[in-house]
Write a protein that holds these residues in place. Sequence first.
Motif, PDB file in Angstrom:
ATOM      1  N   ALA A  74       0.827  -1.209   0.000  1.00 38.39           N
ATOM      2  CA  ALA A  74       0.000   0.000   0.000  1.00 38.39           C
ATOM      3  C   ALA A  74       0.863   1.262   0.000  1.00 38.39           C
ATOM      4  O   ALA A  74       0.623   2.199  -0.776  1.00 38.39           O
ATOM      5  N   VAL A  75       1.873   1.290   0.859  1.00 34.13           N
ATOM      6  CA  VAL A  75       2.731   2.479   0.944  1.00 34.13           C
ATOM      7  C   VAL A  75       3.528   2.668  -0.345  1.00 34.13           C
ATOM      8  O   VAL A  75       3.639   3.783  -0.870  1.00 34.13           O
ATOM      9  N   CYS A  76       4.097   1.589  -0.866  1.00 32.72           N
ATOM     10  CA  CYS A  76       4.876   1.684  -2.106  1.00 32.72           C
ATOM     11  C   CYS A  76       4.012   2.123  -3.283  1.00 32.72           C
ATOM     12  O   CYS A  76       4.457   2.902  -4.138  1.00 32.72           O
ATOM     13  N   GLY A  77       2.792   1.626  -3.335  1.00 30.99           N
ATOM     14  CA  GLY A  77       1.902   2.040  -4.407  1.00 30.99           C
ATOM     15  C   GLY A  77       1.593   3.525  -4.361  1.00 30.99           C
ATOM     16  O   GLY A  77       1.572   4.204  -5.392  1.00 30.99           O
ATOM     17  N   TYR A  78       1.385   4.050  -3.147  1.00 28.25           N
ATOM     18  CA  TYR A  78       1.118   5.481  -3.011  1.00 28.25           C
ATOM     19  C   TYR A  78       2.338   6.296  -3.420  1.00 28.25           C
ATOM     20  O   TYR A  78       2.218   7.291  -4.151  1.00 28.25           O
ATOM     21  N   LEU A  79       3.516   5.898  -2.940  1.00 28.75           N
ATOM     22  CA  LEU A  79       4.729   6.651  -3.252  1.00 28.75           C
ATOM     23  C   LEU A  79       5.014   6.639  -4.745  1.00 28.75           C
ATOM     24  O   LEU A  79       5.418   7.660  -5.323  1.00 28.75           O
ATOM     25  N   ARG A  80       4.825   5.508  -5.377  1.00 31.93           N
ATOM     26  CA  ARG A  80       5.101   5.418  -6.812  1.00 31.93           C
ATOM     27  C   ARG A  80       4.145   6.274  -7.620  1.00 31.93           C
ATOM     28  O   ARG A  80       4.539   6.887  -8.635  1.00 31.93           O
ATOM     29  N   ALA A  81       2.903   6.370  -7.170  1.00 32.69           N
ATOM     30  CA  ALA A  81       1.895   7.108  -7.941  1.00 32.69           C
ATOM     31  C   ALA A  81       1.929   8.606  -7.663  1.00 32.69           C
ATOM     32  O   ALA A  81       1.753   9.416  -8.581  1.00 32.69           O
ATOM     33  N   TYR A  82       2.186   8.993  -6.410  1.00 36.38           N
ATOM     34  CA  TYR A  82       2.017  10.397  -6.038  1.00 36.38           C
ATOM     35  C   TYR A  82       3.272  11.066  -5.488  1.00 36.38           C
ATOM     36  O   TYR A  82       3.290  12.294  -5.357  1.00 36.38           O
ATOM     37  N   ARG A  83       4.299  10.312  -5.157  1.00 40.42           N
ATOM     38  CA  ARG A  83       5.531  10.892  -4.616  1.00 40.42           C
ATOM     39  C   ARG A  83       6.726  10.243  -5.308  1.00 40.42           C
ATOM     40  O   ARG A  83       7.492   9.502  -4.714  1.00 40.42           O
TER      41      ARG A  83
END
Length: 506
Positions: A74-83
């Motif tokens: 979940a965290v990696c997916g957010y970082l890859r998409a938005y950060r």
Amino acid sequence: VSVDEAATAAAREAAADEVAEVVRTYPPGSIVVNAGETADGEQLAALRQRGLGGADPWSAVAKALLLTAVLLVAVCGYLRAYRSKVWHSPRKLLLLGCLFAGFAFAVEAVTLLAPETAAGWRYLVPVGAMAMLATILFDPPIGLLTALPVTALVAFEAPGESGAVAFAAVASLVSVPLVSRLSARSDLRRAALRSTVAYVLLAGVFAAVFDDLGSVRVALLAGLLNGVLTAMLVNACLPFLESLFGLVTATGLLDLADRNHPLLRELESKALGSYNHSIMVSTLAERAARAIGADGLLASVAALYHDVGKVRRPYFFVENQIGIANPHDELDPEVSALIIQDHVTDGVRMAQAHRLPPEVIDGIATHHGTTLVTYFHRRALMTAPPGGHVDDEHYRYKGRKPSSREMAILMLADCCEGASRAAALTNRNLTRPDLEVIVRTLVAERVDDGQLDESALTFRDLEAVSASFIETLTGVYHPRIAYPEPVPRPAAGSERQAKPAQRVDT
């Protein structure tokens, strides 16, 4: 004597029906079974309900690994998409991993050390410290992101304790805005005080709602200690993490803004004119950055250090030539251009030697971009023989173009301040239209030369930046009245000597 089995069984059932059902309750924090005591069926059921049934340790490990994997995805997916900047920085990913590992250790420590006999000690878990550190070291969205894994870890370590889980989620969200905009050390102290008050209130409310009223007093105490622990952890870990991972934060920039920094002291003592120029550029850059929602503190600090390379040869720069001849008068334009260009590379080397953050060093390296050393380039064109060739590249700075809004603002502020100061030498009362012509001409030249192509500045931003520059420079070079020459006053007593003494009759 004969026993009537049927009558005996019926009598037993009748007697059992007359006895009320016995219910055994265990309030939160109470002892279910003592050490060394054999647990009965009800005690085992209570332990299992609280997740303390003594399950297979490999099962607990498997659950922990599964939870970790889900949170990681979940965290990696957010970082890859938005950060993407964080996602593509191994250093920042390692830092984020260290923060999560440290928080997991803190949760486990509270679980092991908190008294089992009193409910409410779960509110001692420093969830706010995790959110604050992530916000300061990264940005507010990353701080908000931490609320998800933090809440999941607390729920895993404290099954069945809804109050502690709700506290972890809400306290994380409350902590982020408290440290989102730090502009002074006092802001961090105020954030610590406000977070402590918030944690006390949240712990008391959630203990009363999800637990029992008897645990509210312990929860309030745990919330108070949580605020103190959070303040200690943030203030202790922040400088260490900044230095270890080479990150620039608001608190680190505030330290660099101190005029007692060795580099700024050296600039002041060896190149006072350049120092005063840097102070003015810092003011211009900070106000313009705030006008477009950029990082005003970063722009201000980068501007303070942008000309530190001039301390190597200060008297080759006109602002430091006080009461001396201009040494460039004896040099060829090609040589003079190289000396002027070297203050950028000298500044970068000095900043690296003093371990300044990469963002500040970037301001030094990009504040001239790849522009021409205009004065000596024009001088070379004027002195070149007929048909002679002047290599434009020789007269261009060897830096790089700014790649952020803050550094682009620094480039524009530097040239606008220098040009306005030069114009003020010939025109004592610069008017607002005069300054507007200077600013808009220089901004247009930088745009036409492609110096802002790699920055994120828009034309709307440039208009706001130009308006900010004009307003600030008007406040500096506003018209001044010429004070009249002082009129000599007669010497003391001369007036009395000139007048005859008056006679008074009585």
